[in-house]
Write a protein that holds these residues in place. Structure first.
Motif, short mmCIF file in Angstrom:
data_model
loop_
_atom_site.label_atom_id
_atom_site.label_comp_id
_atom_site.label_asym_id
_atom_site.label_seq_id
_atom_site.Cartn_x
_atom_site.Cartn_y
_atom_site.Cartn_z
N GLN A 3 0.83 -1.19 0.00
CA GLN A 3 0.00 0.00 0.00
C GLN A 3 0.87 1.24 0.00
O GLN A 3 1.95 1.26 0.57
CB GLN A 3 -0.91 0.02 1.22
CG GLN A 3 -1.99 -1.03 1.16
CD GLN A 3 -2.97 -0.87 2.29
OE1 GLN A 3 -2.62 -0.51 3.39
NE2 GLN A 3 -4.23 -1.14 2.01
N ALA A 4 0.36 2.28 -0.63
CA ALA A 4 1.03 3.57 -0.67
C ALA A 4 0.01 4.64 -0.34
O ALA A 4 -1.16 4.53 -0.69
CB ALA A 4 1.61 3.82 -2.06
N THR A 5 0.47 5.66 0.34
CA THR A 5 -0.38 6.81 0.62
C THR A 5 0.01 7.92 -0.34
O THR A 5 1.19 8.20 -0.53
CB THR A 5 -0.17 7.30 2.07
OG1 THR A 5 -0.45 6.23 2.95
CG2 THR A 5 -1.08 8.46 2.39
N VAL A 6 -0.99 8.53 -0.96
CA VAL A 6 -0.73 9.65 -1.86
C VAL A 6 -0.44 10.88 -1.00
O VAL A 6 -1.33 11.40 -0.34
CB VAL A 6 -1.92 9.91 -2.81
CG1 VAL A 6 -1.61 11.08 -3.73
CG2 VAL A 6 -2.26 8.67 -3.60
N ASP A 7 0.82 11.28 -0.98
CA ASP A 7 1.23 12.42 -0.16
C ASP A 7 0.82 13.73 -0.83
O ASP A 7 0.26 14.61 -0.19
CB ASP A 7 2.75 12.39 0.05
CG ASP A 7 3.23 13.52 0.92
OD1 ASP A 7 2.80 13.58 2.09
OD2 ASP A 7 4.04 14.35 0.45
N ARG A 8 1.11 13.84 -2.12
CA ARG A 8 0.72 15.04 -2.85
C ARG A 8 0.72 14.74 -4.34
O ARG A 8 1.32 13.77 -4.79
CB ARG A 8 1.64 16.21 -2.52
CG ARG A 8 3.08 16.01 -2.90
CD ARG A 8 3.96 17.15 -2.34
NE ARG A 8 5.36 16.95 -2.67
CZ ARG A 8 6.19 16.16 -2.00
NH1 ARG A 8 5.77 15.47 -0.95
NH2 ARG A 8 7.45 16.04 -2.37
N ILE A 9 0.06 15.63 -5.07
CA ILE A 9 0.01 15.52 -6.52
C ILE A 9 0.57 16.82 -7.08
O ILE A 9 0.13 17.91 -6.70
CB ILE A 9 -1.44 15.27 -7.01
CG1 ILE A 9 -1.92 13.92 -6.48
CG2 ILE A 9 -1.50 15.34 -8.53
CD1 ILE A 9 -3.37 13.62 -6.75
N GLU A 10 1.57 16.69 -7.92
CA GLU A 10 2.23 17.83 -8.54
C GLU A 10 2.10 17.70 -10.05
O GLU A 10 2.79 16.89 -10.66
CB GLU A 10 3.70 17.89 -8.13
CG GLU A 10 3.89 18.02 -6.63
CD GLU A 10 5.35 17.92 -6.20
OE1 GLU A 10 6.21 17.53 -7.03
OE2 GLU A 10 5.62 18.24 -5.03
N GLU A 11 1.19 18.48 -10.62
CA GLU A 11 0.89 18.44 -12.04
C GLU A 11 0.50 17.02 -12.45
O GLU A 11 -0.53 16.54 -12.05
CB GLU A 11 2.04 19.01 -12.86
CG GLU A 11 2.27 20.49 -12.59
CD GLU A 11 3.38 21.07 -13.41
OE1 GLU A 11 3.69 20.54 -14.50
OE2 GLU A 11 3.93 22.09 -12.97
N ASP A 12 1.34 16.31 -13.21
CA ASP A 12 0.98 14.96 -13.67
C ASP A 12 1.75 13.87 -12.94
O ASP A 12 1.85 12.74 -13.43
CB ASP A 12 1.18 14.85 -15.18
CG ASP A 12 2.61 15.12 -15.61
OD1 ASP A 12 3.40 15.62 -14.78
OD2 ASP A 12 2.95 14.85 -16.78
N VAL A 13 2.30 14.20 -11.75
CA VAL A 13 3.08 13.24 -10.97
C VAL A 13 2.49 13.15 -9.56
O VAL A 13 2.15 14.16 -8.96
CB VAL A 13 4.56 13.68 -10.88
CG1 VAL A 13 5.35 12.77 -9.96
CG2 VAL A 13 5.18 13.72 -12.27
N ALA A 14 2.38 11.93 -9.05
CA ALA A 14 1.92 11.72 -7.67
C ALA A 14 3.13 11.32 -6.84
O ALA A 14 3.94 10.49 -7.26
CB ALA A 14 0.86 10.62 -7.62
#
Length: 80
Positions: A3-14
């Motif tokens: 499992q991974a937690t989405v820390d942040r989304i920057e443009e087209d990269v998570a």
């Protein structure tokens, strides 16, 4: 299950956090509609709704504990 937690989304990269380490993934490789704070099962490529809600509850409780006994700042001046 990884499992991974989405820390942040920057443009087209998570930016994901897996076992305390950060890694990046192209946003299009993650489930549609994924957002910051979601827990993603990297094996199935799906958002784990139960784990996401549990994480949000944990963060909410930690914020409440941190704010307990603290008064909100009054006026315009306050220390950070």
């Amino acid at each position: 299950m990884t499992q991974a937690t989405v820390d942040r989304i920057e443009e087209d990269v998570a930016v994901l956090v897996v076992d305390g380490r950060q890694l990046t993934r192209a946003l299009h490789t993650l489930p549609p509609g994924v957002r910051e704070g979601d827990v993603v099962d990297l094996e199935t490529g799906t958002v784990d709704a139960k784990a996401t809600e549990a994480l949000r509850d944990e963060v909410r409780a930690a914020r409440e504990r941190a704010m307990r006994g603290k008064k909100p700042p009054t006026g315009g001046d306050f220390d950070l």
